[in-house]
Design an enzyme around this catalytic site. Structure first.
Site, PDB file in Angstrom:
ATOM      1  N   CYS A  90      20.501  54.622  38.764  1.00 42.20           N
ATOM      2  CA  CYS A  90      20.796  54.628  37.330  1.00 42.20           C
ATOM      3  C   CYS A  90      19.526  54.374  36.546  1.00 42.20           C
ATOM      4  O   CYS A  90      18.837  53.359  36.755  1.00 42.20           O
ATOM      5  CB  CYS A  90      21.839  53.563  36.999  1.00 42.20           C
ATOM      6  SG  CYS A  90      22.217  53.457  35.232  1.00 42.20           S
TER       7      CYS A  90
ATOM      8  N   CYS B 131      25.614  46.680  36.183  1.00 39.22           N
ATOM      9  CA  CYS B 131      25.246  46.466  37.583  1.00 39.22           C
ATOM     10  C   CYS B 131      24.114  45.449  37.693  1.00 39.22           C
ATOM     11  O   CYS B 131      23.258  45.365  36.810  1.00 39.22           O
ATOM     12  CB  CYS B 131      24.800  47.777  38.235  1.00 39.22           C
ATOM     13  SG  CYS B 131      26.121  48.984  38.424  1.00 39.22           S
TER      14      CYS B 131
ATOM     15  N   PHE C  87      51.940  35.702  38.855  1.00 40.12           N
ATOM     16  CA  PHE C  87      50.955  36.553  38.173  1.00 40.12           C
ATOM     17  C   PHE C  87      51.195  38.011  38.603  1.00 40.12           C
ATOM     18  O   PHE C  87      50.272  38.732  38.955  1.00 40.12           O
ATOM     19  CB  PHE C  87      49.530  36.128  38.517  1.00 40.12           C
ATOM     20  CG  PHE C  87      49.238  34.668  38.300  1.00 40.12           C
ATOM     21  CD1 PHE C  87      48.899  34.204  37.033  1.00 40.12           C
ATOM     22  CD2 PHE C  87      49.303  33.758  39.339  1.00 40.12           C
ATOM     23  CE1 PHE C  87      48.627  32.853  36.823  1.00 40.12           C
ATOM     24  CE2 PHE C  87      49.037  32.411  39.144  1.00 40.12           C
ATOM     25  CZ  PHE C  87      48.690  31.955  37.885  1.00 40.12           C
TER      26      PHE C  87
ATOM     27  N   ASP D 103      55.220  36.476  35.206  1.00 43.40           N
ATOM     28  CA  ASP D 103      53.990  36.834  34.503  1.00 43.40           C
ATOM     29  C   ASP D 103      54.183  36.505  33.026  1.00 43.40           C
ATOM     30  O   ASP D 103      55.315  36.257  32.578  1.00 43.40           O
ATOM     31  CB  ASP D 103      53.658  38.317  34.689  1.00 43.40           C
ATOM     32  CG  ASP D 103      52.193  38.632  34.416  1.00 43.40           C
ATOM     33  OD1 ASP D 103      51.379  38.532  35.346  1.00 43.40           O
ATOM     34  OD2 ASP D 103      51.871  38.961  33.271  1.00 43.40           O
TER      35      ASP D 103
ATOM     36  N   ASP E 252      48.329  36.164  42.705  1.00 39.99           N
ATOM     37  CA  ASP E 252      47.096  36.901  42.413  1.00 39.99           C
ATOM     38  C   ASP E 252      46.653  36.524  40.999  1.00 39.99           C
ATOM     39  O   ASP E 252      46.822  37.300  40.058  1.00 39.99           O
ATOM     40  CB  ASP E 252      47.348  38.399  42.540  1.00 39.99           C
ATOM     41  CG  ASP E 252      46.087  39.235  42.350  1.00 39.99           C
ATOM     42  OD1 ASP E 252      44.982  38.648  42.359  1.00 39.99           O
ATOM     43  OD2 ASP E 252      46.201  40.462  42.182  1.00 39.99           O
TER      44      ASP E 252
ATOM     45  N   CYS F 237      40.385  37.561  42.859  1.00 44.93           N
ATOM     46  CA  CYS F 237      39.242  38.364  42.436  1.00 44.93           C
ATOM     47  C   CYS F 237      38.022  37.483  42.189  1.00 44.93           C
ATOM     48  O   CYS F 237      36.985  37.963  41.734  1.00 44.93           O
ATOM     49  CB  CYS F 237      39.570  39.165  41.175  1.00 44.93           C
ATOM     50  SG  CYS F 237      40.012  38.127  39.757  1.00 44.93           S
TER      51      CYS F 237
END
Length: 453
Positions: A74, A83, A308, A329, A382, A409
């Site tokens: 890039c 990034c 979630f 949720d 999650d 995550c």
């Protein structure tokens, strides 16, 4: 008033190592400094500006750099804030991202994580949000700055189809130079373009986010007609929110082509993804998580509790293992999708979805009742990057849940949560995988059972 001073002679130092967040570490005196886009051996002059009662500010002046073994594909790398590691070979990126986590699990839990690297290191993201600024400029926030945008003609981590749509949009916008919203003088209308390209279907969605006043204006009608001629996405949406709101693809929506959701396939099932909802940014790279869960979900379990749950992703994938699915949720629109899709796919399975803010103390009584398991229920959670939160943790410590699959995550916050649950749950298996190459982010899943078993 605080006084400010700096040494006349800079402190010349070398980057010593790369940390798990893929930034270099440099030591000046007693100050540890993170240096983005660097490698061990890169040399800098360090200027420390010390302020009374405040953390010193730092200015780094590059002096020399060690040779790079790879060239970043890039042209905006180091300027764009997206990034952070295109200068590091992927195998080394993955080792840096996972090694300290693995060491913590070995030392603290006597657990050896399974680590799964990415198979695709570029062109993997199914959603990118680009700011639109006067110029016109279309791109990502500049590294270290929220007020400036790096103009991008393409993005190496989104799909080629999305790059082509971005190019079409840039050509279209060049004919409407006054359309971008100018944050400085509060003029103009267009704030963001969001491109969502499904990984496992051909569908693409383009969302343009405007200030509220653009709706039903003469300018909207003219621009919408040109968008219909130029842009090729299956679903073309205009979204409207408040002028000062820096949120993309959120607010009142109007569909000029297609619908307000697109189709994605995961695990052989079709998911309708609403324009404003979260969905896995890399479903292909997330597949190892699903494979792990499929292997570890206990056989013969009666009920799945899905915290979630969003639009019911895990519930739909694993529903055929259970007699009942319960989801929780805070987003009602996502729960409506979950209810409809579960009823359509599994009418024979009892399913209920509850709206609850799991980060509120008010959720505790409901969670305590939900976690009444006698040992045959399975919990899947999650949570967002911050982790489970104090109230879910409190409810879990006092629960009878026997089997718990914790998807994350943010493996660092997951590790912190598992430390707090160490007396209640035991790690049976753990996997860390990488759907997000060129960034410091990872995904992980832990299979936990009661520590008393």
């Amino acid at each position: 008033m605080d006084t400010q001073e700096s040494s006349i002679t800079p402190d010349r130092q070398f980057v010593q190592r790369i940390s798990s967040n893929l930034r270099g570490i440099l030591i000046s005196g007693k100050t540890k400094i993170e240096v983005p886009y660097s490698l061990p051996g890169d040399e800098y002059d360090v200027f420390l500006f010390k302020k009374k009662r405040r953390k010193p500010s730092v200015k780094l002046v590059p002096i020399s750099a060690v040779p790079r073994s790879i060239e970043a594909p890039c042209e905006a790398f180091t300027r764009c804030g997206g990034c952070s590691a295109q200068h590091i070979p992927y195998e080394e990126q993955f080792r840096l991202k996972t090694s300290s986590l693995c060491e913590s699990y070995r030392n603290e839990f006597e657990a050896e994580p399974i680590v799964i690297p990415a198979q695709e290191t570029y062109h993997y993201r199914n959603r990118m949000d680009f700011g639109v600024f006067p110029g016109p400029i279309v791109g990502q926030r500049e590294s270290g700055s929220f007020r400036r945008i790096v103009d991008l003609k393409r993005c190496t981590i989104q799909s080629p189809e999305a790059d082509e749509e971005l190019a079409r949009f840039r050509g279209l916008l060049s004919r409407f130079p006054d359309l971008p919203y100018d944050r400085k003088v509060d003029a103009g209308f267009l704030k963001y373009i969001t491109i969502r390209k499904a990984r496992n279907t051909s569908e693409m969605m383009t969302i343009l986010t405007f200030v509220e006043e653009f709706k039903d204006s003469p300018e909207e009608k003219t621009f919408a007609e040109e968008c219909m001629k130029t842009l090729k996405a299956d679903h073309l949406l205009f979204c409207y929110n408040r002028r000062k709101g820096e949120v993309s693809a959120s607010g009142e929506v109007r569909s000029f082509r297609g619908s307000s959701s697109y189709s994605e396939l995961v695990w052989g099932k079709e998911f309708r993804v609403p324009f404003d909802s979260f969905f896995q940014p890399n479903p292909t790279g997330f597949q190892p998580i699903l494979d792990f869960m499929e292997r570890e979900i206990p056989r013969g379990s009666n009920r799945l509790v899905d915290l979630f749950c969003g639009s019911g992703f895990f519930g739909r994938i694993f529903a055929d293992r259970f007699a009942e699915v319960v989801g929780v949720d805070s987003i009602e629109s996502a729960l409506e999708i979950a209810r409809g899709q579960m009823q359509a796919d599994f009418p024979e399975i009892r399913s209920t979805y509850h709206r609850e803010d799991l980060f509120s103390k008010k959720s505790l009584p409901g969670l305590s009742d939900l976690f009444r398991s006698e040992g045959d229920d399975v919990l899947i959670a999650d949570p967002p990057r911050a982790g489970l939160g104090e109230f879910v943790l409190e409810a879990l410590k006092n629960s009878a849940i026997g089997s718990f699959l914790y998807v994350s995550c943010n493996p660092s916050s997951q590790l912190e949560d598992l430390r707090k649950l160490k007396d209640r749950f035991r790690i049976r298996k753990l996997m860390i995988t990488d759907p997000y190459p060129q960034t410091p982010h990872l995904e992980s899943v832990a299979f936990l059972t009661s520590a008393s078993v």
